[in-house]
Design an enzyme around this catalytic site. Structure first.
Site, PDB file in Angstrom:
ATOM      1  N   SER A  69       0.847  -1.163   0.189  1.00 10.67           N
ATOM      2  CA  SER A  69      -0.054  -0.109  -0.066  1.00 10.67           C
ATOM      3  C   SER A  69       0.787   1.279   0.066  1.00 10.67           C
ATOM      4  O   SER A  69       1.810   1.366  -0.885  1.00 10.67           O
ATOM      5  CB  SER A  69      -0.847  -0.088   1.140  1.00 10.67           C
ATOM      6  OG  SER A  69      -2.036   0.873   0.985  1.00 10.67           O
TER       7      SER A  69
ATOM      8  N   ASP B 286      -5.306  -3.424  -3.340  1.00 10.52           N
ATOM      9  CA  ASP B 286      -4.308  -3.172  -2.191  1.00 10.52           C
ATOM     10  C   ASP B 286      -3.809  -4.476  -1.600  1.00 10.52           C
ATOM     11  O   ASP B 286      -4.388  -5.246  -1.309  1.00 10.52           O
ATOM     12  CB  ASP B 286      -5.320  -2.383  -1.271  1.00 10.52           C
ATOM     13  CG  ASP B 286      -4.551  -1.731  -0.088  1.00 10.52           C
ATOM     14  OD1 ASP B 286      -3.665  -0.717  -0.167  1.00 10.52           O
ATOM     15  OD2 ASP B 286      -4.200  -2.479   1.077  1.00 10.52           O
TER      16      ASP B 286
END
Length: 622
Positions: A367, A486
């Site tokens: 991320s 993600d």
């Protein structure tokens, strides 16, 4: 090996293995051992075979493979001199759990199960010493490196012209390895000189007697040094061929400014080798000291089946030191977790590490950690990194909301432009992952295949966009027909990935999942109008302490990763968890405040460590 030298080496290895054991017990153990010689490429044991003995490696190198349910072999471990193999078979009747092959000519001793049982009844000392060794190995199974430290390394130039001098490179590398252990450099001339026979090293490579003499000489050098550098010739010669057969790993030295074509040495000696049973090949791309960022790495890698690659500017001492740490398995890996705007703290903590002499060799993240890891892997001056990062995140990268959120609440165009602009400013071109100075990875989640996806190559900006694409908040990224989102969904703190990297000895982890939400003093969640009216009030007067939709989505996607937090923390050698009080996941406007908090936490933790505790993480001083 001569019998005398062989016996001396075995005695030394057994004492190292078993500790304080008296001469009588040691001699009793030796009387139960059987010598075994195995040639490069041969199989010592096969998965599923009866477990009827254990082995101790006296010289050479072996590799263990495990076959999965689909019949695919996976390398699980490499074993060098002094390591035991198959010892569990002495205590259980289970079949062999792995296939073990020699990746160079190797000599071992074998202890059959029948001999072991006889030995236990004869000597309690040997029984206790062996059992202690088994327990120790089981206790360190999770932290043990998969790749044993290579002792003998081949240095082979694979580009034409004057761009690569293997001799000069060996001197630079030896200077850095010498800070870690004892080193010697071996080339054809030194072989001829030491063995008192001009032309010996370049004589017929299939001459068994010559090979035996050279092998014995190299074995003696290995016992006296932690590292032996075999410097190959610039062209295919019998000595170059011997280097390929006698090393634990091969460093293929290439002038990155030259065309990435196969060298004649590669064609003659390397292309027909089996990656399963031969020494690993590492591509070392050499660059001028003033180059901003490598380019075209993918073309070099596409032409040769190497196990890894490293970018090096030989004139920069820090690059040669990084190579030495990787080859000695003492490299430091930095893992950066996801956490939205809170991830800006990674930059402050990185400054604290740099100021205290901690050099990072590998970096990875998930991320927002994937973006901050790119800043570290660029190897640009920290002040420049801070300027580019501050400029990038000052414009609220998650502020472009979709009017009709069919796939995501945030359009993601602003974030995409910010990342591409940052890559261009940082590296000078739209680089690929392979082009970064420091080896890098980031983690995404493959929605299509429901699994973790580790990005090790390809478009750098696209990999970062995939790693940061929070489901529901940001649009997913398409890669080869798969939807990626993600990385925090599966692995927000990917320390386990770093642990598996070749060369990594110590892992530093920066975790951001330290927030605990307060209990909400409500019986039911309020309706939309009630929430809207409450949000219009000043922050201190709000009644409902409920996260926003985006904040809720950003937190809920990492719940599984958060549940693995303790497991990941155990895999770190140095763990940071900055408190980041009153910092939301979308607080991009607090850039300098977040950096400062990361720096303060890092500085306090590091300054509270003793010199002995921090020493393994610091660069080796001259």
């Amino acid at each position: 090996m001569t019998k005398h030298f062989q016996d001396q080496l075995l005695t030394q290895l057994l004492r190292n293995l078993l500790g304080d054991i008296d001469a009588g017990a040691l001699e009793l153990l030796r009387s139960h051992l059987e010598w075994v010689e195995i040639a490069a490429g041969e199989t010592l044991m096969s998965q599923g075979d009866p477990g009827d003995s254990m082995y101790l490696s006296v010289s050479g190198r072996l590799r263990a493979y495990v076959k999965d349910d689909d019949g695919v072999d996976h390398m699980v471990r490499e074993m060098a001199r002094g390591q035991i193999i198959g010892e569990m078979s002495l205590y259980t009747d289970d079949p062999r759990s792995a296939t073990v092959v020699a990746i160079r000519d190797s000599v071992l001793v074998r202890l059959a199960k029948s001999e072991f049982i006889s030995l236990l009844s004869s000597s309690s000392q040997v029984s206790i010493a062996l059992t202690r060794q088994i327990i120790k190995r089981l206790q360190t199974a999770q932290t043990r490196s998969l790749m044993a430290t290579p002792v003998t390394m081949g240095l082979l130039p694979i580009t034409q012209g004057q761009g690569v001098s293997a001799h000069d490179f060996s001197l630079r590398l030896a200077a850095q390895l010498g800070r870690i252990g004892k080193v010697c450099i071996v080339d054809a001339a030194s072989i001829d000189r030491d063995l008192l026979q001009p032309g010996l090293a370049r004589s017929d490579a299939d001459d068994a007697e010559v090979n035996r003499r050279i092998a014995l000489h190299l074995d003696k050098l290995e016992t006296a040094h932690e590292f032996v550098l075999l410097v190959g010739d610039a062209h295919p010669t019998p000595w170059t061929q011997r280097c390929t057969r006698r090393c634990d790993e091969m460093l293929l030295l290439a002038d990155a400014a030259q065309p990435p074509v196969l060298h004649e040495t590669e064609v003659q000696y390397l292309m027909k080798r089996s990656a399963r049973s031969e020494a690993a090949e590492i591509l070392v791309l050499l660059h001028p000291a003033d180059l901003r960022c490598p380019t075209g790495t993918r073309e070099w890698l596409a032409r040769r089946p190497v196990a890894d690659h490293i970018h090096v500017r030989p004139e920069l001492e820090r690059d040669m030191a990084r190579l030495a740490r990787i080859q000695s398995r003492t490299a430091v890996g930095l893992v950066l977790a996801g956490g939205g705007a809170r991830g800006i703290a990674h930059l402050g903590l990185y400054r604290a590490l740099q100021e205290r002499g901690v050099e990072i060799d590998f970096v990875g993240g998930a991320s927002i950690g994937s973006i901050m890891a790119t800043f570290v892997a660029s190897d640009r001056p920290l002040d420049e990194v801070m300027t580019i990062a501050r400029r990038s995140f000052s414009s609220n990268p998650t502020g472009d909301f979709n009017l009709i959120p069919l796939l995501s609440l945030i359009a993601g165009r602003r974030l995409r432009n910010i990342i591409k602009t940052a890559v261009q400013s940082l590296l000078g071109h739209q680089a690929e992952i392979e082009d970064l100075w420091k080896n890098y990875y980031c983690v995404a989640s493959n929605f299509t295949q429901a699994r973790e996806h580790i990005c090790l190559n390809g478009d750098l900006a696209k990999a970062m966009l995939a790693s940061i694409a929070i489901p529901g908040a940001l649009p997913p990224v398409l890669l080869n027909g798969d939807l990626l989102c993600d990385g925090g969904t599966f692995n927000n703190f990917p320390v386990d990935v770093m642990r598996a990297r070749r060369g990594v000895g110590k892992v530093i982890g920066v975790d951001l999942s330290n927030r605990k939400l307060r209990p909400i003093a409500l019986e039911e969640v309020p309706g939309n109008w009630a929430l809207l009216r409450d949000r219009l009030r000043p922050r201190k007067q709000r009644r409902y302490k409920i996260p926003s939709l985006i904040g809720y989505l950003m937190n809920v996607t990492v719940l599984y990763s958060t549940s693995r937090r303790g497991e990941s923390q155990k895999l770190t050698d140095l763990y940071f968890n900055p408190p980041l009080e009153r910092v939301g996941m979308l607080a991009w406007e607090k850039f300098d405040h977040i950096v400062k908090q990361g720096y303060i936490h890092g500085a306090e933790q590091l300054d509270g460590m003793s010199a002995e505790q921090i020493k393994p993480f610091r660069r080796h001083e001259a």
